[in-house]
Design a protein around this motif. Sequence first.
Motif, mmCIF file in Angstrom:
data_model
loop_
_atom_site.group_PDB
_atom_site.id
_atom_site.type_symbol
_atom_site.label_atom_id
_atom_site.label_comp_id
_atom_site.label_asym_id
_atom_site.label_seq_id
_atom_site.Cartn_x
_atom_site.Cartn_y
_atom_site.Cartn_z
ATOM 1 N N ASP A 196 0.897 -1.334 -0.015
ATOM 2 C CA ASP A 196 -0.019 -0.177 0.000
ATOM 3 C C ASP A 196 0.901 1.082 0.038
ATOM 4 O OD1 ASP A 196 -2.259 -1.707 0.004
ATOM 5 O OD2 ASP A 196 -2.373 -1.481 2.053
ATOM 6 N N ARG A 197 2.115 1.157 0.514
ATOM 7 C CA ARG A 197 3.060 2.412 0.844
ATOM 8 C C ARG A 197 3.539 2.699 -0.542
ATOM 9 N NH1 ARG A 197 5.412 3.851 5.964
ATOM 10 N NH2 ARG A 197 6.992 5.308 5.128
ATOM 11 N N LEU A 198 3.448 1.758 -1.351
ATOM 12 C CA LEU A 198 4.083 1.857 -2.856
ATOM 13 C C LEU A 198 3.138 3.069 -3.725
ATOM 14 C CD1 LEU A 198 4.616 -1.727 -4.512
ATOM 15 C CD2 LEU A 198 6.368 0.093 -3.676
ATOM 16 N N LYS A 199 1.976 2.966 -3.185
ATOM 17 C CA LYS A 199 0.994 3.852 -3.976
ATOM 18 C C LYS A 199 1.305 5.386 -3.941
ATOM 19 C CE LYS A 199 -1.904 0.138 -4.029
ATOM 20 N NZ LYS A 199 -3.194 -0.552 -3.629
ATOM 21 N N ASN A 200 1.969 5.758 -2.782
ATOM 22 C CA ASN A 200 2.361 7.069 -2.613
ATOM 23 C C ASN A 200 3.832 7.306 -3.274
ATOM 24 O OD1 ASN A 200 0.310 7.157 -0.781
ATOM 25 N ND2 ASN A 200 1.389 6.657 0.929
ATOM 26 N N LEU A 201 4.534 6.421 -4.029
ATOM 27 C CA LEU A 201 5.882 6.727 -4.633
ATOM 28 C C LEU A 201 5.798 6.991 -5.998
ATOM 29 C CD1 LEU A 201 7.779 4.007 -2.825
ATOM 30 C CD2 LEU A 201 8.017 6.371 -2.243
ATOM 31 N N GLY A 202 4.619 7.362 -6.451
ATOM 32 C CA GLY A 202 4.555 7.727 -7.763
ATOM 33 C C GLY A 202 4.790 6.652 -9.086
ATOM 34 N N PHE A 203 4.855 5.552 -8.695
ATOM 35 C CA PHE A 203 5.034 4.341 -9.826
ATOM 36 C C PHE A 203 3.893 4.781 -10.596
ATOM 37 C CE2 PHE A 203 7.652 2.611 -6.332
ATOM 38 C CZ PHE A 203 8.948 3.280 -6.918
#
Length: 337
Positions: A196-203
Amino acid sequence: MFHGPGDLRSEDLPVPEPAQGELVMHIDAALTCGTDVKTLRRGHPVMIPKVPTVFGHEFAGTVASVGPGVSGFREGDRVVAANSAPCAHCYSCRAGRPNLCEDLLFVNGAYGEFILLPPRLVARNVVPLAASLPAERAAFAEPLACALLATERVKIEAGQTVVVFGHGPLGCLLGMLAASRNARVVMVGKSGWRFDRLKNLGFARWLDATSTDNVAQAIRDVTNGRGAEVTVDATGRPEVWQQAVDAVGRGGSVLFFGGCATGTTISLDTRKTHYEELALFGAFHHTPETIRRAVETLTSGALVPDSLISHRMPLEEVGQALALMAKGEALKVSIRS
Ligand SMILES: [Zn+2]
Ligand SMILES: [Zn+2]
Protein backbone atom coordinates in the motif's frame (compact mmCIF):
# COMPACT_ATOMS: atom_id res chain seq x y z
CA MET A 1 28.08 -6.00 19.09
CA PHE A 2 27.27 -9.04 17.00
CA HIS A 3 28.41 -12.20 18.80
CA GLY A 4 27.00 -14.70 16.32
CA PRO A 5 23.62 -15.71 14.91
CA GLY A 6 20.79 -14.40 17.08
CA ASP A 7 23.17 -12.76 19.55
CA LEU A 8 23.25 -8.96 19.39
CA ARG A 9 24.39 -7.15 22.56
CA SER A 10 24.57 -3.57 23.70
CA GLU A 11 28.06 -2.88 25.09
CA ASP A 12 30.07 0.14 26.22
CA LEU A 13 33.30 0.41 24.26
CA PRO A 14 36.04 3.04 24.42
CA VAL A 15 35.85 5.74 21.74
CA PRO A 16 38.31 4.55 19.06
CA GLU A 17 41.60 6.42 18.50
CA PRO A 18 42.63 6.80 14.86
CA ALA A 19 46.07 5.44 13.89
CA GLN A 20 48.01 6.25 10.69
CA GLY A 21 45.60 6.84 7.79
CA GLU A 22 42.50 6.18 9.89
CA LEU A 23 39.55 8.36 10.72
CA VAL A 24 36.95 8.23 13.49
CA MET A 25 33.46 9.29 12.61
CA HIS A 26 30.59 10.18 14.91
CA ILE A 27 27.51 8.46 13.52
CA ASP A 28 24.66 10.90 13.09
CA ALA A 29 22.29 8.49 11.35
CA ALA A 30 22.26 4.79 10.53
CA LEU A 31 19.74 2.77 8.57
CA THR A 32 18.66 -0.81 9.06
CA CYS A 33 19.02 -3.09 6.05
CA GLY A 34 17.63 -6.49 5.12
CA THR A 35 21.22 -7.74 4.91
CA ASP A 36 21.66 -7.04 8.64
CA VAL A 37 18.50 -9.03 9.37
CA LYS A 38 19.83 -11.97 7.34
CA THR A 39 23.25 -11.69 9.00
CA LEU A 40 21.72 -11.61 12.47
CA ARG A 41 19.81 -14.79 11.64
CA ARG A 42 22.62 -16.84 10.06
CA GLY A 43 25.90 -14.87 10.05
CA HIS A 44 27.63 -13.60 6.90
CA PRO A 45 30.86 -15.20 5.61
CA VAL A 46 31.96 -12.17 3.57
CA MET A 47 30.76 -9.10 5.48
CA ILE A 48 31.40 -10.61 8.94
CA PRO A 49 34.47 -12.86 8.75
CA LYS A 50 34.85 -13.05 12.55
CA VAL A 51 32.88 -12.37 15.72
CA PRO A 52 32.38 -10.54 18.01
CA THR A 53 32.19 -7.43 15.87
CA VAL A 54 30.48 -4.07 15.69
CA PHE A 55 27.43 -4.21 13.45
CA GLY A 56 25.43 -2.31 10.81
CA HIS A 57 26.64 -0.87 7.51
CA GLU A 58 24.55 2.10 6.30
CA PHE A 59 25.52 5.34 8.01
CA ALA A 60 26.50 9.00 7.74
CA GLY A 61 28.01 11.36 10.27
CA THR A 62 30.69 13.81 11.29
CA VAL A 63 34.47 13.39 11.42
CA ALA A 64 35.40 13.21 15.12
CA SER A 65 39.17 12.79 14.76
CA VAL A 66 41.72 12.06 12.05
CA GLY A 67 44.87 9.98 12.31
CA PRO A 68 48.33 11.04 11.13
CA GLY A 69 48.74 11.12 7.36
CA VAL A 70 45.08 11.72 6.56
CA SER A 71 44.61 14.57 4.12
CA GLY A 72 41.34 15.94 2.83
CA PHE A 73 39.31 15.52 6.03
CA ARG A 74 39.15 17.58 9.18
CA GLU A 75 37.35 17.26 12.49
CA GLY A 76 33.80 18.49 12.07
CA ASP A 77 33.46 17.59 8.37
CA ARG A 78 30.15 15.92 7.57
CA VAL A 79 30.72 12.75 5.55
CA VAL A 80 29.24 9.49 4.39
CA ALA A 81 31.33 6.33 4.19
CA ALA A 82 30.65 3.25 2.10
CA ASN A 83 30.69 -0.13 3.85
CA SER A 84 33.57 -1.44 1.76
CA ALA A 85 36.63 -0.39 -0.20
CA PRO A 86 38.19 -2.19 -3.16
CA CYS A 87 41.92 -3.02 -3.24
CA ALA A 88 42.69 -1.27 -6.58
CA HIS A 89 45.29 -3.93 -7.49
CA CYS A 90 43.51 -7.19 -8.28
CA TYR A 91 42.43 -8.28 -11.75
CA SER A 92 38.82 -7.04 -11.32
CA CYS A 93 39.89 -3.67 -9.92
CA ARG A 94 42.35 -3.15 -12.78
CA ALA A 95 39.65 -4.19 -15.24
CA GLY A 96 37.44 -1.35 -13.97
CA ARG A 97 35.08 -3.61 -12.02
CA PRO A 98 35.97 -2.72 -8.41
CA ASN A 99 32.59 -4.00 -7.15
CA LEU A 100 33.96 -7.46 -8.02
CA CYS A 101 37.24 -6.84 -6.16
CA GLU A 102 38.72 -10.13 -4.98
CA ASP A 103 39.78 -8.48 -1.73
CA LEU A 104 36.90 -6.16 -0.80
CA LEU A 105 37.50 -4.74 2.67
CA PHE A 106 34.20 -4.60 4.56
CA VAL A 107 33.48 -2.23 7.43
CA ASN A 108 30.74 -2.62 10.00
CA GLY A 109 29.71 -0.60 13.02
CA ALA A 110 26.88 1.71 11.92
CA TYR A 111 24.92 0.86 15.09
CA GLY A 112 27.11 2.80 17.47
CA GLU A 113 28.09 6.32 18.47
CA PHE A 114 31.49 6.22 16.78
CA ILE A 115 33.09 4.15 14.05
CA LEU A 116 36.76 3.66 13.16
CA LEU A 117 37.39 3.76 9.40
CA PRO A 118 40.49 1.94 8.11
CA PRO A 119 43.03 3.64 5.79
CA ARG A 120 41.82 1.99 2.58
CA LEU A 121 38.25 3.15 3.17
CA VAL A 122 39.40 6.67 4.13
CA ALA A 123 41.45 6.85 0.93
CA ARG A 124 38.76 5.58 -1.45
CA ASN A 125 35.24 5.61 -0.12
CA VAL A 126 34.55 8.49 2.26
CA VAL A 127 32.63 11.35 0.62
CA PRO A 128 32.06 14.86 2.01
CA LEU A 129 28.45 16.05 2.34
CA ALA A 130 26.85 19.34 1.39
CA ALA A 131 25.41 21.21 4.37
CA SER A 132 21.96 20.86 2.83
CA LEU A 133 21.96 17.05 2.85
CA PRO A 134 20.63 15.61 6.14
CA ALA A 135 22.58 12.65 7.56
CA GLU A 136 19.54 10.40 7.42
CA ARG A 137 19.23 10.93 3.65
CA ALA A 138 23.00 10.66 3.14
CA ALA A 139 22.92 7.24 4.82
CA PHE A 140 21.04 6.01 1.75
CA ALA A 141 24.24 6.44 -0.29
CA GLU A 142 25.24 2.79 0.09
CA PRO A 143 21.99 1.10 -0.98
CA LEU A 144 21.40 3.75 -3.65
CA ALA A 145 24.91 3.16 -5.04
CA CYS A 146 24.04 -0.55 -5.44
CA ALA A 147 20.82 0.41 -7.25
CA LEU A 148 22.71 2.88 -9.49
CA LEU A 149 25.30 0.29 -10.44
CA ALA A 150 22.47 -2.07 -11.39
CA THR A 151 20.44 0.41 -13.44
CA GLU A 152 23.57 1.48 -15.32
CA ARG A 153 23.99 -2.10 -16.57
CA VAL A 154 20.89 -1.63 -18.74
CA LYS A 155 19.68 1.23 -20.88
CA ILE A 156 16.57 2.76 -19.34
CA GLU A 157 14.89 5.25 -21.65
CA ALA A 158 11.88 7.51 -21.36
CA GLY A 159 8.62 5.74 -22.14
CA GLN A 160 9.99 2.22 -21.65
CA THR A 161 8.23 -0.16 -19.31
CA VAL A 162 10.44 -1.24 -16.41
CA VAL A 163 9.04 -3.97 -14.16
CA VAL A 164 10.51 -4.30 -10.68
CA PHE A 165 9.75 -7.49 -8.76
CA GLY A 166 9.91 -6.88 -5.02
CA HIS A 167 8.89 -3.85 -2.98
CA GLY A 168 11.53 -3.84 -0.27
CA PRO A 169 13.63 -0.67 0.08
CA LEU A 170 15.95 -1.69 -2.77
CA GLY A 171 13.11 -2.60 -5.10
CA CYS A 172 11.66 0.83 -4.37
CA LEU A 173 15.02 2.60 -4.96
CA LEU A 174 15.42 0.73 -8.28
CA GLY A 175 11.89 1.72 -9.27
CA MET A 176 12.45 5.35 -8.23
CA LEU A 177 15.65 5.51 -10.32
CA ALA A 178 13.83 4.13 -13.36
CA ALA A 179 10.96 6.58 -12.79
CA SER A 180 13.45 9.46 -12.56
CA ARG A 181 14.47 8.54 -16.13
CA ASN A 182 10.83 8.84 -17.17
CA ALA A 183 10.32 5.12 -17.60
CA ARG A 184 6.89 3.67 -16.90
CA VAL A 185 7.51 1.65 -13.75
CA VAL A 186 5.41 -1.36 -12.79
CA MET A 187 6.06 -2.63 -9.26
CA VAL A 188 5.21 -6.26 -8.56
CA GLY A 189 4.70 -7.28 -4.96
CA LYS A 190 2.46 -8.91 -2.44
CA SER A 191 -0.54 -7.19 -0.92
CA GLY A 192 -0.07 -5.82 2.57
CA TRP A 193 0.98 -2.58 4.19
CA ARG A 194 4.31 -2.35 2.32
CA PHE A 195 2.45 -2.75 -0.96
CA ASP A 196 0.00 0.00 0.00
CA ARG A 197 2.90 2.36 0.73
CA LEU A 198 4.08 1.98 -2.86
CA LYS A 199 1.07 3.90 -4.03
CA ASN A 200 2.55 7.09 -2.60
CA LEU A 201 5.84 6.71 -4.43
CA GLY A 202 4.61 7.81 -7.84
CA PHE A 203 5.00 4.56 -9.78
CA ALA A 204 2.83 4.08 -12.86
CA ARG A 205 1.34 0.75 -11.76
CA TRP A 206 1.40 -1.86 -9.03
CA LEU A 207 0.71 -5.48 -9.63
CA ASP A 208 -0.34 -7.73 -6.79
CA ALA A 209 1.49 -11.01 -7.46
CA THR A 210 -0.87 -12.84 -5.10
CA SER A 211 -3.93 -11.97 -7.17
CA THR A 212 -2.73 -13.63 -10.40
CA ASP A 213 -1.35 -17.09 -11.11
CA ASN A 214 0.57 -15.87 -14.17
CA VAL A 215 2.56 -12.75 -13.47
CA ALA A 216 4.33 -12.79 -16.85
CA GLN A 217 0.98 -12.81 -18.65
CA ALA A 218 -0.29 -9.99 -16.44
CA ILE A 219 2.76 -7.95 -17.52
CA ARG A 220 2.14 -8.72 -21.18
CA ASP A 221 -1.45 -7.58 -20.66
CA VAL A 222 -0.28 -4.12 -19.62
CA THR A 223 2.33 -3.83 -22.41
CA ASN A 224 0.17 -4.52 -25.47
CA GLY A 225 1.24 -8.15 -25.38
CA ARG A 226 4.93 -7.29 -25.85
CA GLY A 227 6.45 -7.73 -22.44
CA ALA A 228 8.60 -5.15 -20.68
CA GLU A 229 11.76 -3.54 -22.05
CA VAL A 230 13.47 -4.11 -18.69
CA THR A 231 12.64 -6.44 -15.82
CA VAL A 232 14.40 -6.36 -12.47
CA ASP A 233 14.41 -8.95 -9.71
CA ALA A 234 14.78 -7.40 -6.26
CA THR A 235 13.58 -10.40 -4.27
CA GLY A 236 16.46 -12.90 -4.46
CA ARG A 237 14.06 -15.77 -5.08
CA PRO A 238 14.74 -18.13 -8.02
CA GLU A 239 11.04 -18.45 -8.94
CA VAL A 240 10.90 -14.66 -9.27
CA TRP A 241 14.12 -14.59 -11.36
CA GLN A 242 12.25 -16.97 -13.64
CA GLN A 243 9.26 -14.61 -13.82
CA ALA A 244 11.59 -11.72 -14.64
CA VAL A 245 12.90 -13.66 -17.65
CA ASP A 246 9.39 -14.70 -18.71
CA ALA A 247 8.02 -11.15 -18.48
CA VAL A 248 10.67 -9.41 -20.60
CA GLY A 249 9.88 -8.61 -24.24
CA ARG A 250 11.85 -8.97 -27.49
CA GLY A 251 15.27 -7.36 -27.24
CA GLY A 252 14.70 -6.72 -23.56
CA SER A 253 17.04 -6.76 -20.58
CA VAL A 254 16.75 -8.64 -17.31
CA LEU A 255 18.54 -7.42 -14.20
CA PHE A 256 19.21 -9.99 -11.50
CA PHE A 257 19.64 -7.72 -8.51
CA GLY A 258 18.49 -9.93 -5.64
CA GLY A 259 21.00 -12.58 -4.58
CA CYS A 260 19.46 -16.07 -4.24
CA ALA A 261 20.51 -18.86 -1.90
CA THR A 262 23.69 -20.72 -2.90
CA GLY A 263 23.14 -23.69 -5.18
CA THR A 264 19.81 -22.54 -6.66
CA THR A 265 19.24 -22.43 -10.44
CA ILE A 266 16.66 -21.26 -12.97
CA SER A 267 16.02 -22.60 -16.47
CA LEU A 268 16.22 -20.54 -19.66
CA ASP A 269 14.07 -20.85 -22.76
CA THR A 270 16.92 -21.04 -25.27
CA ARG A 271 14.72 -20.13 -28.22
CA LYS A 272 13.43 -16.94 -26.60
CA THR A 273 16.87 -16.02 -25.27
CA HIS A 274 18.49 -16.37 -28.69
CA TYR A 275 15.87 -15.25 -31.21
CA GLU A 276 14.57 -12.42 -29.05
CA GLU A 277 18.08 -11.32 -28.08
CA LEU A 278 17.57 -11.19 -24.34
CA ALA A 279 20.28 -9.50 -22.34
CA LEU A 280 20.75 -10.93 -18.84
CA PHE A 281 22.74 -9.01 -16.25
CA GLY A 282 23.85 -9.77 -12.74
CA ALA A 283 24.41 -6.74 -10.51
CA PHE A 284 26.33 -6.83 -7.25
CA HIS A 285 27.35 -4.19 -4.73
CA HIS A 286 28.75 -0.73 -5.61
CA THR A 287 31.90 1.08 -6.70
CA PRO A 288 33.59 4.26 -5.43
CA GLU A 289 32.15 5.93 -8.51
CA THR A 290 28.54 4.89 -7.86
CA ILE A 291 28.90 5.87 -4.19
CA ARG A 292 29.83 9.39 -5.33
CA ARG A 293 27.03 9.45 -7.87
CA ALA A 294 24.58 8.32 -5.18
CA VAL A 295 25.65 11.26 -2.97
CA GLU A 296 25.15 13.63 -5.94
CA THR A 297 21.72 12.15 -6.65
CA LEU A 298 20.68 12.62 -3.02
CA THR A 299 22.17 16.13 -2.84
CA SER A 300 20.45 17.37 -5.99
CA GLY A 301 17.12 15.95 -4.84
CA ALA A 302 16.82 13.90 -8.06
CA LEU A 303 15.80 11.11 -5.70
CA VAL A 304 14.33 11.73 -2.25
CA PRO A 305 14.28 8.47 -0.27
CA ASP A 306 12.62 9.74 2.94
CA SER A 307 9.39 7.84 2.36
CA LEU A 308 11.29 4.54 2.64
CA ILE A 309 11.87 5.21 6.34
CA SER A 310 8.97 3.65 8.21
CA HIS A 311 10.29 4.09 11.77
CA ARG A 312 12.80 6.18 13.72
CA MET A 313 14.33 4.62 16.84
CA PRO A 314 17.18 5.33 19.30
CA LEU A 315 20.40 3.30 19.25
CA GLU A 316 19.38 1.29 22.34
CA GLU A 317 16.45 -0.14 20.36
CA VAL A 318 18.34 -1.42 17.34
CA GLY A 319 17.53 -5.02 18.34
CA GLN A 320 13.80 -4.22 18.28
CA ALA A 321 14.26 -2.38 14.98
CA LEU A 322 15.81 -5.45 13.35
CA ALA A 323 13.06 -7.63 14.85
CA LEU A 324 10.44 -5.37 13.22
CA MET A 325 12.30 -5.75 9.92
CA ALA A 326 12.41 -9.54 10.33
CA LYS A 327 8.65 -9.63 10.86
CA GLY A 328 8.10 -7.52 7.74
CA GLU A 329 6.68 -4.68 9.84
CA ALA A 330 9.29 -2.07 8.90
CA LEU A 331 10.71 -0.86 5.59
CA LYS A 332 13.81 0.97 6.82
CA VAL A 333 14.40 2.11 10.39
CA SER A 334 16.47 5.22 10.99
CA ILE A 335 18.67 4.78 14.08
CA ARG A 336 20.01 7.75 16.01
CA SER A 337 22.63 7.59 18.75
ZN1 LIG B 1 22.49 -2.50 3.12
ZN1 LIG C 1 40.54 -5.50 -5.99
